[in-house]
Motif scaffolding. Structure first.
Motif, PDB file in Angstrom:
ATOM      1  N   ALA A   1       0.855  -1.207  -0.250  1.00 29.94           N
ATOM      2  CA  ALA A   1       0.289  -0.111  -0.014  1.00 29.94           C
ATOM      3  C   ALA A   1       0.877   1.234  -0.118  1.00 29.94           C
ATOM      4  CB  ALA A   1      -0.823  -0.092   1.136  1.00 29.94           C
ATOM      5  N   ARG A   2       0.653   2.086  -0.789  1.00 30.62           N
ATOM      6  CA  ARG A   2       1.243   3.318  -1.025  1.00 30.62           C
ATOM      7  C   ARG A   2       2.949   3.102  -1.387  1.00 30.62           C
ATOM      8  NH1 ARG A   2      -0.703   8.573  -0.093  1.00 30.62           N
ATOM      9  NH2 ARG A   2       1.145   9.127   0.613  1.00 30.62           N
ATOM     10  N   SER A   3       3.064   2.109  -1.774  1.00 29.27           N
ATOM     11  CA  SER A   3       4.519   2.006  -2.162  1.00 29.27           C
ATOM     12  C   SER A   3       5.330   2.348  -3.250  1.00 29.27           C
ATOM     13  CB  SER A   3       4.917   0.332  -1.980  1.00 29.27           C
ATOM     14  OG  SER A   3       4.199  -0.337  -2.912  1.00 29.27           O
ATOM     15  N   VAL A   4       6.248   2.778  -3.467  1.00 30.21           N
ATOM     16  CA  VAL A   4       7.113   3.057  -4.547  1.00 30.21           C
ATOM     17  C   VAL A   4       8.326   1.961  -4.440  1.00 30.21           C
ATOM     18  CG1 VAL A   4       8.629   4.671  -5.881  1.00 30.21           C
ATOM     19  CG2 VAL A   4       6.761   5.615  -4.249  1.00 30.21           C
TER      20      VAL A   4
ATOM     21  N   ALA B   1      10.365   1.946   5.983  1.00 26.77           N
ATOM     22  CA  ALA B   1      11.263   1.755   7.016  1.00 26.77           C
ATOM     23  C   ALA B   1      11.258   0.466   7.777  1.00 26.77           C
ATOM     24  CB  ALA B   1      11.486   2.823   7.991  1.00 26.77           C
ATOM     25  N   GLN B   2      12.662  -0.006   8.236  1.00 28.97           N
ATOM     26  CA  GLN B   2      12.719  -1.112   8.926  1.00 28.97           C
ATOM     27  C   GLN B   2      12.726  -0.755  10.506  1.00 28.97           C
ATOM     28  OE1 GLN B   2      12.677  -4.336   8.606  1.00 28.97           O
ATOM     29  NE2 GLN B   2      13.202  -4.943   6.591  1.00 28.97           N
ATOM     30  N   PRO B   3      12.302  -1.451  11.199  1.00 29.12           N
ATOM     31  CA  PRO B   3      12.345  -1.240  12.793  1.00 29.12           C
ATOM     32  C   PRO B   3      13.743  -1.631  13.346  1.00 29.12           C
ATOM     33  CG  PRO B   3      11.053  -3.250  12.499  1.00 29.12           C
ATOM     34  CD  PRO B   3      11.396  -2.712  11.108  1.00 29.12           C
ATOM     35  N   ILE B   4      14.852  -1.248  12.681  1.00 30.73           N
ATOM     36  CA  ILE B   4      16.033  -1.813  12.851  1.00 30.73           C
ATOM     37  C   ILE B   4      16.887  -0.622  12.420  1.00 30.73           C
ATOM     38  CG2 ILE B   4      16.495  -2.839  10.770  1.00 30.73           C
ATOM     39  CD1 ILE B   4      18.085  -5.098  12.441  1.00 30.73           C
ATOM     40  N   VAL B   5      18.176  -0.529  13.193  1.00 34.12           N
ATOM     41  CA  VAL B   5      19.124   0.530  12.981  1.00 34.12           C
ATOM     42  C   VAL B   5      20.422   0.091  12.154  1.00 34.12           C
ATOM     43  CG1 VAL B   5      18.413   2.169  14.796  1.00 34.12           C
ATOM     44  CG2 VAL B   5      19.936   0.266  15.402  1.00 34.12           C
ATOM     45  N   PHE B   6      21.014   0.849  11.677  1.00 32.67           N
ATOM     46  CA  PHE B   6      22.305   0.223  10.871  1.00 32.67           C
ATOM     47  C   PHE B   6      23.387  -0.181  11.701  1.00 32.67           C
ATOM     48  CE2 PHE B   6      26.155   1.527   8.139  1.00 32.67           C
ATOM     49  CZ  PHE B   6      26.145   0.579   7.507  1.00 32.67           C
TER      50      PHE B   6
ATOM     51  N   ILE C   1      14.645  11.445  -6.556  1.00 31.14           N
ATOM     52  CA  ILE C   1      13.623  10.776  -5.616  1.00 31.14           C
ATOM     53  C   ILE C   1      13.960   9.626  -5.115  1.00 31.14           C
ATOM     54  CG2 ILE C   1      11.392   9.670  -5.626  1.00 31.14           C
ATOM     55  CD1 ILE C   1      10.629  11.800  -7.915  1.00 31.14           C
ATOM     56  N   LEU C   2      14.660   8.530  -5.779  1.00 29.21           N
ATOM     57  CA  LEU C   2      15.190   7.497  -5.271  1.00 29.21           C
ATOM     58  C   LEU C   2      16.144   7.554  -3.886  1.00 29.21           C
ATOM     59  CD1 LEU C   2      15.882   4.266  -5.851  1.00 29.21           C
ATOM     60  CD2 LEU C   2      18.006   4.960  -7.248  1.00 29.21           C
TER      61      LEU C   2
ATOM     62  N   ALA D   1       8.623   9.380   4.087  1.00 33.61           N
ATOM     63  CA  ALA D   1       7.264   9.732   4.130  1.00 33.61           C
ATOM     64  C   ALA D   1       6.520  10.509   3.091  1.00 33.61           C
ATOM     65  CB  ALA D   1       6.894  10.566   5.530  1.00 33.61           C
ATOM     66  N   PHE D   2       7.544  11.129   2.401  1.00 36.16           N
ATOM     67  CA  PHE D   2       6.521  11.936   1.213  1.00 36.16           C
ATOM     68  C   PHE D   2       7.219  11.404  -0.180  1.00 36.16           C
ATOM     69  CE2 PHE D   2       7.260  14.927   4.680  1.00 36.16           C
ATOM     70  CZ  PHE D   2       5.937  15.371   4.835  1.00 36.16           C
ATOM     71  N   THR D   3       7.823  10.351  -0.230  1.00 38.13           N
ATOM     72  CA  THR D   3       8.450   9.674  -1.460  1.00 38.13           C
ATOM     73  C   THR D   3       7.074   9.492  -2.408  1.00 38.13           C
ATOM     74  OG1 THR D   3      10.348   8.770  -0.491  1.00 38.13           O
ATOM     75  CG2 THR D   3       9.689   7.786  -2.528  1.00 38.13           C
ATOM     76  N   TYR D   4       6.235   8.977  -1.825  1.00 39.80           N
ATOM     77  CA  TYR D   4       4.954   8.183  -2.777  1.00 39.80           C
ATOM     78  C   TYR D   4       4.454   9.685  -3.562  1.00 39.80           C
ATOM     79  CZ  TYR D   4       0.517   6.203  -3.937  1.00 39.80           C
ATOM     80  OH  TYR D   4      -0.596   5.797  -4.500  1.00 39.80           O
ATOM     81  N   ASP D   5       4.224  10.595  -2.588  1.00 35.36           N
ATOM     82  CA  ASP D   5       3.460  12.040  -3.111  1.00 35.36           C
ATOM     83  C   ASP D   5       4.417  12.771  -4.081  1.00 35.36           C
ATOM     84  OD1 ASP D   5       0.998  11.427  -1.842  1.00 35.36           O
ATOM     85  OD2 ASP D   5       1.761  12.987   0.014  1.00 35.36           O
ATOM     86  N   ARG D   6       5.653  12.505  -3.840  1.00 26.39           N
ATOM     87  CA  ARG D   6       6.819  13.236  -4.679  1.00 26.39           C
ATOM     88  C   ARG D   6       6.682  12.576  -6.271  1.00 26.39           C
ATOM     89  NH1 ARG D   6      12.710  13.445  -2.691  1.00 26.39           N
ATOM     90  NH2 ARG D   6      12.722  15.010  -4.579  1.00 26.39           N
ATOM     91  N   VAL D   7       6.746  11.143  -6.103  1.00 25.04           N
ATOM     92  CA  VAL D   7       6.767  10.610  -7.384  1.00 25.04           C
ATOM     93  C   VAL D   7       5.622  10.969  -8.054  1.00 25.04           C
ATOM     94  CG1 VAL D   7       6.749   8.339  -8.654  1.00 25.04           C
ATOM     95  CG2 VAL D   7       8.173   8.494  -6.699  1.00 25.04           C
TER      96      VAL D   7
END
Length: 216
Positions: free
Chosen positions: A47-50, A69-74, A185-186, A192-198
């Motif tokens: 859903a709402r994915s790019v 996002a993943q619930p994990i840090v680098f 964009i990539l 959070a704004f990637t979908y709307d930006r594309v």
């Protein structure tokens, strides 16, 4: 055993990107394109994915969701892979500690992949386009940690894959919009704004998207 895996995949999962890049120059192939989920997408995972498509041919398609996002840090990935020790994490620069990890898709979620600009190359690096590459070995993580990695990077766990003809069917059923990918964009920082930006770059108002398709 480490939770995360970064060996280079030499199986069908990467679908021989060298050959697919050549095949994908013809009409109908979506290498180096975005897929944008339509409101009628039946799979909540998308859903709402790019999605950035790295390989597409008659054999199927492979790509990565870039705005989840993943619930994990680098640093946790670096620790799991033995690249750093626990007492070294505090010494990492803030840019490394805060680097986002993305959910590339529902397939093989323990495998790591890095999409990046072409200013970094190792033996396992595969070109996706003239400017974008894919690397899936620990070498690039070590380079990123040392500040010697590519200018732009995306780190994903998991990928999105389609069997032969599956993606074409989903597009025909109004599941996805497609457009050529753009680097700004990539590698955009705010997922959070990637979908709307594309959609905005395509001149489309998300509120006007229809969940159904018409047929003549």
């Amino acid at each position: 055993m480490p939770l995360f895996i970064f060996p280079f995949l030499d199986t069908l999962l990467l679908m021989n990107l060298h050959d697919l890049r050549a095949k994908g120059t013809g009409k109908g192939f979506l290498n180096d394109h975005f897929l944008i989920a339509m409101p009628g997408m039946g799979d909540d995972r998308f859903a709402r994915s790019v999605i950035y498509i790295c390989a597409h041919s008659d054999d199927g398609a492979m790509g990565f969701i870039i705005n989840q996002a993943q619930p994990i840090v680098f640093p946790e990935i670096l620790l799991q892979l033995g690249v750093v020790q626990e007492d070294e994490i505090i010494e990492l620069p803030s840019k490394t500690r805060d680097f986002p990890v993305r959910n590339g898709g529902p397939v093989d979620k323990s495998r790591g992949f890095v999409i990046h600009t072409d200013d970094f190359m190792v033996g396992s690096t595969m070109p996706v386009s003239e400017d974008i590459c894919l690397t899936a070995t620990v070498d690039i993580l070590r380079a990123m940690m040392a500040g010697k990695g590519p200018r732009e990077t995306l780190l994903m766990l998991g990928y999105s894959g389609w069997s032969p003809g599956q993606l074409e069917t989903e597009i025909a059923r109004n599941g996805w919009l497609t457009c050529p990918a753009s680097e700004n964009i990539l590698f955009g920082a705010d997922m959070a704004f990637t979908y709307d930006r594309v959609l905005g770059a395509m001149g489309i108002d998300p509120a006007r998207l229809s969940p159904t398709c018409g047929h003549a």
